[in-house]
Each structure stands twice: as C-alpha cells, then as structure tokens.
Design a protein around this motif. Structure first.
Motif, mmCIF file in Angstrom:
data_model
loop_
_atom_site.group_PDB
_atom_site.id
_atom_site.type_symbol
_atom_site.label_atom_id
_atom_site.label_comp_id
_atom_site.label_asym_id
_atom_site.label_seq_id
_atom_site.Cartn_x
_atom_site.Cartn_y
_atom_site.Cartn_z
ATOM 1 N N ALA A 1 9.886 2.621 -2.188
ATOM 2 C CA ALA A 1 9.298 1.930 -3.339
ATOM 3 C C ALA A 1 10.353 1.092 -4.050
ATOM 4 O O ALA A 1 10.111 -0.069 -4.406
ATOM 5 C CB ALA A 1 8.684 2.944 -4.304
ATOM 6 N N ARG A 2 11.535 1.657 -4.236
ATOM 7 C CA ARG A 2 12.598 0.933 -4.946
ATOM 8 C C ARG A 2 13.097 -0.259 -4.140
ATOM 9 O O ARG A 2 13.325 -1.348 -4.690
ATOM 10 C CB ARG A 2 13.740 1.891 -5.274
ATOM 11 C CG ARG A 2 13.404 2.891 -6.379
ATOM 12 C CD ARG A 2 14.629 3.628 -6.844
ATOM 13 N NE ARG A 2 15.108 4.575 -5.835
ATOM 14 C CZ ARG A 2 14.761 5.854 -5.790
ATOM 15 N NH1 ARG A 2 13.919 6.342 -6.703
ATOM 16 N NH2 ARG A 2 15.235 6.653 -4.872
ATOM 17 N N VAL A 3 13.268 -0.075 -2.835
ATOM 18 C CA VAL A 3 13.820 -1.166 -2.030
ATOM 19 C C VAL A 3 12.814 -2.309 -1.884
ATOM 20 O O VAL A 3 13.192 -3.485 -1.857
ATOM 21 C CB VAL A 3 14.300 -0.650 -0.657
ATOM 22 C CG1 VAL A 3 13.129 -0.415 0.304
ATOM 23 C CG2 VAL A 3 15.306 -1.611 -0.027
ATOM 24 N N VAL A 4 11.526 -1.982 -1.821
ATOM 25 C CA VAL A 4 10.503 -3.032 -1.753
ATOM 26 C C VAL A 4 10.494 -3.822 -3.056
ATOM 27 O O VAL A 4 10.401 -5.060 -3.059
ATOM 28 C CB VAL A 4 9.118 -2.425 -1.454
ATOM 29 C CG1 VAL A 4 8.015 -3.450 -1.685
ATOM 30 C CG2 VAL A 4 9.059 -1.919 -0.013
ATOM 31 N N ALA A 5 10.603 -3.119 -4.184
ATOM 32 C CA ALA A 5 10.651 -3.808 -5.476
ATOM 33 C C ALA A 5 11.862 -4.730 -5.556
ATOM 34 O O ALA A 5 11.776 -5.856 -6.068
ATOM 35 C CB ALA A 5 10.690 -2.788 -6.614
ATOM 36 N N ALA B 1 1.712 10.455 -1.638
ATOM 37 C CA ALA B 1 2.817 10.087 -2.523
ATOM 38 C C ALA B 1 3.132 11.271 -3.433
ATOM 39 O O ALA B 1 2.241 11.789 -4.101
ATOM 40 C CB ALA B 1 2.470 8.856 -3.354
ATOM 41 N N ASP B 2 4.417 11.710 -3.445
ATOM 42 C CA ASP B 2 4.798 12.805 -4.329
ATOM 43 C C ASP B 2 5.114 12.265 -5.720
ATOM 44 O O ASP B 2 5.064 11.063 -5.974
ATOM 45 C CB ASP B 2 5.986 13.578 -3.739
ATOM 46 C CG ASP B 2 7.220 12.696 -3.529
ATOM 47 O OD1 ASP B 2 7.314 11.621 -4.147
ATOM 48 O OD2 ASP B 2 8.085 13.098 -2.723
ATOM 49 N N GLU B 3 5.444 13.161 -6.640
ATOM 50 C CA GLU B 3 5.647 12.761 -8.034
ATOM 51 C C GLU B 3 6.793 11.761 -8.182
ATOM 52 O O GLU B 3 6.722 10.832 -8.985
ATOM 53 C CB GLU B 3 5.909 14.001 -8.890
ATOM 54 C CG GLU B 3 4.682 14.886 -9.081
ATOM 55 C CD GLU B 3 4.942 16.023 -10.045
ATOM 56 O OE1 GLU B 3 6.031 16.046 -10.668
ATOM 57 O OE2 GLU B 3 4.052 16.884 -10.188
ATOM 58 N N GLU B 4 7.876 11.933 -7.410
ATOM 59 C CA GLU B 4 9.012 11.018 -7.504
ATOM 60 C C GLU B 4 8.637 9.617 -7.027
ATOM 61 O O GLU B 4 9.062 8.613 -7.606
ATOM 62 C CB GLU B 4 10.193 11.559 -6.697
ATOM 63 C CG GLU B 4 11.478 10.787 -6.919
ATOM 64 C CD GLU B 4 12.650 11.356 -6.148
ATOM 65 O OE1 GLU B 4 13.726 10.733 -6.175
ATOM 66 O OE2 GLU B 4 12.489 12.399 -5.488
ATOM 67 N N THR B 5 7.824 9.561 -5.963
ATOM 68 C CA THR B 5 7.379 8.261 -5.461
ATOM 69 C C THR B 5 6.482 7.574 -6.485
ATOM 70 O O THR B 5 6.610 6.364 -6.733
ATOM 71 C CB THR B 5 6.631 8.429 -4.128
ATOM 72 O OG1 THR B 5 7.500 9.050 -3.176
ATOM 73 C CG2 THR B 5 6.175 7.081 -3.582
ATOM 74 N N GLY C 1 0.827 -1.202 0.000
ATOM 75 C CA GLY C 1 0.000 0.000 0.000
ATOM 76 C C GLY C 1 0.860 1.250 0.000
ATOM 77 O O GLY C 1 1.780 1.387 -0.811
ATOM 78 N N MET C 2 0.602 2.165 0.935
ATOM 79 C CA MET C 2 1.360 3.412 1.020
ATOM 80 C C MET C 2 2.844 3.118 1.225
ATOM 81 O O MET C 2 3.233 2.339 2.083
ATOM 82 C CB MET C 2 0.834 4.254 2.179
ATOM 83 C CG MET C 2 1.611 5.530 2.408
ATOM 84 S SD MET C 2 1.107 6.369 3.929
ATOM 85 C CE MET C 2 2.280 7.726 3.958
ATOM 86 N N LEU C 3 3.692 3.789 0.432
ATOM 87 C CA LEU C 3 5.138 3.554 0.517
ATOM 88 C C LEU C 3 5.906 4.709 1.148
ATOM 89 O O LEU C 3 6.951 4.501 1.758
ATOM 90 C CB LEU C 3 5.679 3.248 -0.872
ATOM 91 C CG LEU C 3 5.248 1.856 -1.363
ATOM 92 C CD1 LEU C 3 5.277 1.777 -2.864
ATOM 93 C CD2 LEU C 3 6.121 0.790 -0.737
ATOM 94 N N GLY C 4 5.429 5.912 1.000
ATOM 95 C CA GLY C 4 6.013 7.037 1.728
ATOM 96 C C GLY C 4 7.160 7.739 1.039
ATOM 97 O O GLY C 4 7.354 8.945 1.234
ATOM 98 N N SER C 5 7.964 7.020 0.263
ATOM 99 C CA SER C 5 9.115 7.630 -0.393
ATOM 100 C C SER C 5 9.526 6.816 -1.605
ATOM 101 O O SER C 5 9.258 5.609 -1.672
ATOM 102 C CB SER C 5 10.300 7.715 0.575
ATOM 103 O OG SER C 5 10.859 6.433 0.798
ATOM 104 N N PHE D 1 -0.596 -4.798 -5.471
ATOM 105 C CA PHE D 1 -0.087 -3.436 -5.269
ATOM 106 C C PHE D 1 -1.218 -2.432 -5.398
ATOM 107 O O PHE D 1 -1.817 -2.282 -6.458
ATOM 108 C CB PHE D 1 1.020 -3.123 -6.283
ATOM 109 C CG PHE D 1 1.541 -1.719 -6.218
ATOM 110 C CD1 PHE D 1 1.730 -1.067 -5.004
ATOM 111 C CD2 PHE D 1 1.860 -1.038 -7.374
ATOM 112 C CE1 PHE D 1 2.212 0.230 -4.943
ATOM 113 C CE2 PHE D 1 2.345 0.260 -7.348
ATOM 114 C CZ PHE D 1 2.524 0.893 -6.120
ATOM 115 N N ASP D 2 -1.511 -1.751 -4.301
ATOM 116 C CA ASP D 2 -2.494 -0.673 -4.272
ATOM 117 C C ASP D 2 -1.714 0.635 -4.365
ATOM 118 O O ASP D 2 -1.081 1.045 -3.382
ATOM 119 C CB ASP D 2 -3.302 -0.741 -2.973
ATOM 120 C CG ASP D 2 -4.392 0.311 -2.895
ATOM 121 O OD1 ASP D 2 -4.724 0.907 -3.937
ATOM 122 O OD2 ASP D 2 -4.908 0.550 -1.779
ATOM 123 N N PRO D 3 -1.701 1.305 -5.518
ATOM 124 C CA PRO D 3 -0.848 2.485 -5.712
ATOM 125 C C PRO D 3 -1.402 3.728 -5.021
ATOM 126 O O PRO D 3 -1.912 4.658 -5.660
ATOM 127 C CB PRO D 3 -0.828 2.638 -7.235
ATOM 128 C CG PRO D 3 -2.148 2.107 -7.674
ATOM 129 C CD PRO D 3 -2.470 0.969 -6.738
#
Length: 267
Positions: free
Chosen positions: A90-94, A119-123, A82-86, A106-108
């Motif tokens: 997101a990259r480390v979970v992937a 979630a900001d644009e980079e996330t 769900g919510m990733l925060g940064s 995956f719930d974006p």
C-alpha cells in the motif's frame, strides 16, 4: 464517444484463480469498455465461487517494479487500485503514484464477497496514503464503516460518513449500497466539498455478484481514461455492472461471476 486510441488503464490488484474478481475481472472490464489493460499483481489467491482457500502476497518491491515497468514505457491514462495484500505494498503504490496526473480509482478491498479477510488492520491503516492521492474511493458499506467508525444504518448516516471520508482525504467517495437491505440499491457519490449525487436502482435478483466491486472500479477508471467527467463515469460504470450481473453465466456452486463478455461497450 469512445476514442479510437484506447485509454491505457493500469490495474493494481490481486489475482483470482477462478476469474471472477481481481485482475481477471479488471482486464475483462477494461477490454470490454475499449481500454488497454495492464496489471501490477499484488497477491495470488486460490479461490472459486465458494470462497478463498489460499493467499500468497507478492513482495512490495516487486509490486513497485511492475508499476514502474508499465508507467515508464507504455504509460497510463488512469489507474485502478484494488487488493493490496500488505501495508508495504500500500505504501509503495502510494509513493509510485504520488505524482501521477491521471485518474486514480481506489477500491479499499478488505473482505472478499465470500467473507475471506483480504486486508489486516495494518494494511487498512496504510490505505490513508492512497485515499489522499485518489480521484475516487469506492467503499462498500462495511468498508465505509471501518474507514470512518461512523454509523451507516440509514441513508443519511451513509451520506454523512461518505462526506467525512471525502473531506478527510480531499477526494470523492462513492459509497456503494449493495450490502444494504431493501428492494433498491442506493449508491451515494460525494465530492470533497460535500456535494452529493445519488444513484438509485432496483436490486437485481440472483446471487451471481462475485467481482462486482472490482468490475465497478475498473469500469470507472476506464471511463475516466476515456475523458468522461467523474459523475458520468460512475453512471456508465454502474450501467455496465448491472448489465454484467444480468448476463451472469451461472457458473460455480456459490456466488458466481459476472457476464462481462456479454456486455457491449458503452459510449
């Protein structure tokens, strides 16, 4: 039929202090559906039924440590994200889930029900690597538009946008129609090859829908962990969510939580 040994479900998401969404909703859902819930918390929020007043994001390395701790010992049959925060989280979970053999839902999450940006644009840009490894992506209509930049004004346009997203990431997409207008809610499940299945139900009255997206994605992951095929996992999960909305306790002065505890587990 629900197995005697509970499926192990890892929920990677943020914490909701009011208990309606996030890992709290995930744990309730997984438990009610006969699963064993584990969590990797990505962020801690101060929120209630009226809105989000604060967010503290956990460091990506610690998110990874939580995932590693669960998978290296107990293991998991399915994962809900769900919510990733940064973007780093997101990259480390992937990275951690790249070789995971079970179902990944995956719930974006981009914006809370209250309207708070999560979630900001980079996330959001980093979501691509997660969609590439997901079994299912579950965007609501604003999220689907943000991920595809395609129009979503009609059922046909929603289906086309979902199909584009599914083909781009070789994953299935469940376009959730709860943000749409009208007396009925239409969710569209699209496979990577473009095959579509429509779930159509009457819109339920009332405003207590806080955490519906978290609950739905956790329910689907749990059903996948039970060995259900994806279309049936979605069907059962939608039934659970609708029943939880109908059993909402009416807590809070805003958009209240669902009644997870009042819903019997589905076989």
């Amino acid at each position: 039929m629900i197995a005697t040994t509970p499926p192990r479900i890892l929920a990677i998401a943020g914490s909701d202090s009011s208990g309606g969404a996030g890992v709290q909703a995930d744990i309730k859902t997984i438990a009610m559906l006969g699963g064993y819930a584990m969590t990797a918390i990505t962020a801690v929020t101060a929120q209630n039924t009226r809105g989000v007043t604060g967010v503290e994001t956990l460091e990506a390395g610690f998110v990874a440590a939580q995932v590693d701790a669960c998978l290296s010992d107990i293991g998991a049959d399915a994962v809900k994200i769900g919510m990733l925060g940064s973007p780093a989280s997101a990259r480390v979970v992937a990275e951690r889930l790249d070789s995971f053999s079970g179902g990944i839902v995956f719930d974006p999450v981009m914006v809370a029900t209250s309207g708070a940006v999560l979630a900001d644009e980079e996330t959001i840009a980093a979501f691509a690597s997660l969609m590439d490894i997901a079994t299912l992506v579950t965007p609501n209509l604003p999220e689907l538009h943000a991920l595809t930049e395609m129009p979503i004004g009609s059922v046909e346009e929603i289906g086309e946008a979902a199909a584009r997203l599914a083909a781009r990431h070789d994953t299935s997409v469940l376009a959730k129609g709860g943000h749409g207008d009208g007396a009925r809610v239409m969710d569209i499940l699209v496979a990577p090859g473009g095959e579509a299945m429509v779930f159509d139900d009457a819109r339920l009255p009332g405003g207590h829908t806080h955490g519906t997206g978290c609950t739905l994605s956790s329910a689907i992951a749990t059903m996948l962990g039970h060995g259900q095929a994806l279309p049936h996992a979605v069907r059962l999960a939608r039934q659970f969510v609708r029943a939880a909305i109908e059993q909402a306790p009416g807590f809070g002065g805003g958009n209240g939580p669902l009644g997870h505890q009042a819903v019997r587990a589905l076989a």
